[in-house]
Design an enzyme around this catalytic site. Structure first.
Site, PDB file in Angstrom:
ATOM      1  CG  ASP A 173     -17.921 -54.613   1.072  1.00 29.95           C
ATOM      2  OD1 ASP A 173     -18.972 -54.158   0.583  1.00 29.95           O
ATOM      3  OD2 ASP A 173     -17.182 -55.401   0.459  1.00 29.95           O
ATOM      4  NE  ARG A 185     -13.647 -55.235   2.343  1.00 31.57           N
ATOM      5  CZ  ARG A 185     -14.199 -56.295   2.940  1.00 31.57           C
ATOM      6  NH1 ARG A 185     -15.168 -56.956   2.346  1.00 31.57           N
ATOM      7  NH2 ARG A 185     -13.806 -56.689   4.132  1.00 31.57           N
TER       8      ARG A 185
END
Length: 650
Positions: A54, A271
């Protein structure tokens, strides 16, 4: 029971790419740009949608910008501004103990961006499909692989024979971990939800290939077939990772954080869309037990572990997008290829998630190999150019593992010191240890962000070229700068200007083109550079299709006209008209405060002397010379580019 059927089709492909993760898609991107007949297969029935890697570092974002992807990532992703440290406060609680901030933020327009790997794959697939018919064949894996070494040196031969089997849905679909929230796909992912198969389940297809690229991860089938060992740590420790929407009173939950408490260490990665990733070591590195069964890990186990570490702050969640338990080991394949069969990304190197570099290194591996392979397949360069893939990327993989070991060992050192302080009744963190952690990071930051690469001298890196630019080095990235297009004053970052379309570039840093002497030098370049372009351009293609020439001057935008530049920088096409993209100005833009007219200072180029720079298709510097050294830049390209033949492969 699946019944296998043998395909009688004798299929030939130039490269076959195994694995459609970011590294495989980076290779496929170059095949699309060069118009090459490639196939890419993947064992999974669909693309990844949630979880996995990620983090994208600055250099990776620069490369993705050259592909037209970065703006989408920046729009959806989360931007990491720093890392907070939390340590025991000596009173049974936790306190902020410091913050790690980037020290090189001026060297690139991009900071680390955090976004699900599935979205990054989405954007890769889109740009590949926009320029080619290449698409991933899902639910397919290799059954057997043979290699005919006697054909290795014949560029027209297909020495690789591989049998591919089409998998059933059960074989191709990973079993989801229990406890995850039902997935609501993004609109542009809907098309890829349904499995796509080229053949019926059980079909075994025989494929002959000129090259094979294994991008199939840490458990690479390709690497095993090549009998290349995976050397390194044999005492892996177990980590848990989960992407959740947390319910907590922890004040820095929207900051990336490193938390050390008496109950263990926790890495918190912020995130997109309120999602937070938690990396949870389930074994400390000095407490590794071979009897620990990874299959016994549950989501509730991770939940309770995080609750314990974050105490006295509360923690819980109701939404979990993805979670996994996995073994982390530092491993490196001693070789990246056997003959015409190559390994890329995690098939070559693995490490812990603490440093956030896995996907970045994998993308950059594929990006490095892809354009070189394309040149060889199209017979534009000799096969020996592929040797630079190992010399350039394998050494960085070694550095990656060394950095990871140093960083992880530092966490262990902190934990042991913490235990010692607790025994003394002094559980508060030592400020010297926090400073040491910052020193370790800063020592490796340029490497971690991809701003230094240490590429060695080779046929595509001329280390002996003239050092006329103080801050430019052959074998390193071309530093990013914001400059203005001469035709319309639009400010562009050079990562976008130098788009990854497969072309080499000659940058003319011409200085102050208002000066008569400098103007004469520029005009004198036309004949030699035009001859260089013609020499390597295939018939019926545009003059700049292999080598593009661009100029960046240092005069004020309004004091210069496009017509002041020679035809090589101001080309005309009867259908599309004038080319307005060749001439740029390092001057201030009155409506963009970031565009300060300081590119020449960033590059260390004298505004009166100027310089000439040859760039590879991946934006790395291949050669540097004086502004009028046409002979030098010609010699550089003669060292590896082949003049086109009418029968060359297209």
């Amino acid at each position: 029971m699946t019944v296998s059927t043998e395909s009688t089709t004798d299929v030939q492909v130039f490269p076959l790419i195994i694995g459609a993760g970011p590294s495989g898609l980076a290779v496929a991107y170059w095949m699309a740009q060069y118009g090459i007949n490639a196939r890419i297969i993947d064992k999974r029935s669909t693309k990844i949608f949630r979880g996995h890697a990620d983090g994208l570092r600055g250099r990776t974002l620069e490369l993705l910008d050259s592909m037209g992807i970065t703006q989408k990532i920046l729009q959806e992703g989360y931007h990491a501004a720093g890392l907070k440290y939390w340590r025991p406060d000596g009173k049974g609680g936790l306190k902020r103990a410091g913050q790690l901030r980037s020290t090189i933020w001026k060297s690139s327009p991009y900071r680390m961006a955090l976004l699900s790997q599935g979205r990054i794959e989405r954007f890769f697939l889109d740009v590949i499909r926009d320029s080619s018919s290449i698409d991933v064949e899902r639910g397919v894996m290799g059954e057997s692989l043979t290699y005919d070494e006697s054909l290795e040196n014949d560029p027209q031969a297909y020495p690789i024979t591989i049998k591919l089997r089409t998998l059933s849905e059960e074989e191709a679909t990973p079993i989801p971990n229990p406890g995850t929230t039902p997935y609501r796909p993004a609109r542009d992912d809907l098309e890829d939800l349904a499995p796509k198969r080229k053949h019926d389940v059980g079909t075994i297809e025989t494929v002959r290939a000129k090259y094979l690229i294994g991008c199939d991860g840490a458990h690479s089938w390709t690497r095993k077939q090549l009998n290349i060992p995976f050397e390194g740590s044999h005492t892996d420790h177990i980590w848990g990772v989960m992407d959740v929407v947390p319910i907590t009173d922890f004040p820095d939950i929207r900051w990336p954080s490193s938390i050390d408490s008496p109950h263990g260490h926790l890495l918190v990665i912020t995130r997109e869309n309120n999602v937070v990733r938690f990396y949870v070591p389930l074994q400390e590195e000095d407490e590794i037990s071979p009897s620990f069964d990874r299959s016994t890990v549950t989501l509730d186990m991770l939940r309770e572990r995080v609750k314990s570490i974050m105490s006295p702050f509360s923690f819980d969640f109701k939404i979990c997008h993805w979670w996994a338990a996995y073994q982390v080991g530092r491993r490196l394949a001693p070789a990246v290829n056997k003959g015409r069969m190559y390994l890329v990304g995690d098939a070559v190197h693995t490490h812990s998630p603490k440093i956030g570099l896995g996907m970045n290194m994998s993308i950059q591996d594929g990006f490095n190999l892809g354009w070189k392979l394309a040149l060889v397949v199209k017979e534009m360069a000799p096969a020996s150019i592929l040797g630079t893939y190992k010399s350039e990327r394998h050494q960085l993989a070694k550095m990656l593992l060394e950095f990871d070991q140093k960083w992880a060992a530092f966490f262990l050192k902190q934990k042991k010191k913490q235990d010692q302080l607790e025994l003394q009744g002094l559980p508060e963190a030592n400020p010297e240890d926090i400073q040491a952690m910052q020193d370790v990071f800063r020592e490796n930051e340029m490497f971690a962000e991809g701003h230094v690469s240490f590429y060695k001298a080779s046929l595509i890196v001329d280390k002996d070229s003239t050092p006329v630019a103080k801050h430019l080095t052959a074998g390193e990235r071309f530093p990013q700068a914001l400059i203005c297009k001469q035709a319309d004053g639009q400010p562009w970052w050079t990562s976008r200007l130098l788009n990854s379309d497969g072309r080499f570039r000659v940058l003319l840093l011409v200085g102050d083109c208002r000066l008569e002497d400098q103007k004469s030098r520029i005009l004198a370049l036309n004949e030699g550079l035009s001859a260089l372009q013609k020499r390597f351009t295939p018939p019926k293609q545009k003059l700049d299709s292999v080598i593009e020439v661009k100029a960046i001057h240092s005069a004020p935008l309004d004091d210069v006209e496009l017509s002041d530049f020679p035809p090589v920088l101001h080309q005309f096409d009867e259908t599309t008209g004038w080319d307005y993209t060749k001439v740029w100005s390092d001057s201030e833009c009155f409506w963009d405060e970031q565009c300060k007219g300081n590119a020449y200072e960033i590059w260390g180029v004298d505004r009166s002397r100027g310089a000439m720079v040859a760039l590879r298709p991946d934006q790395y510097i291949g050669w540097i010379g004086e502004l009028d050294d046409v002979a030098g830049v010609t010699k550089y390209f003669e060292g590896f580019l082949r003049e086109p033949r009418p029968e060359a492969v297209l």
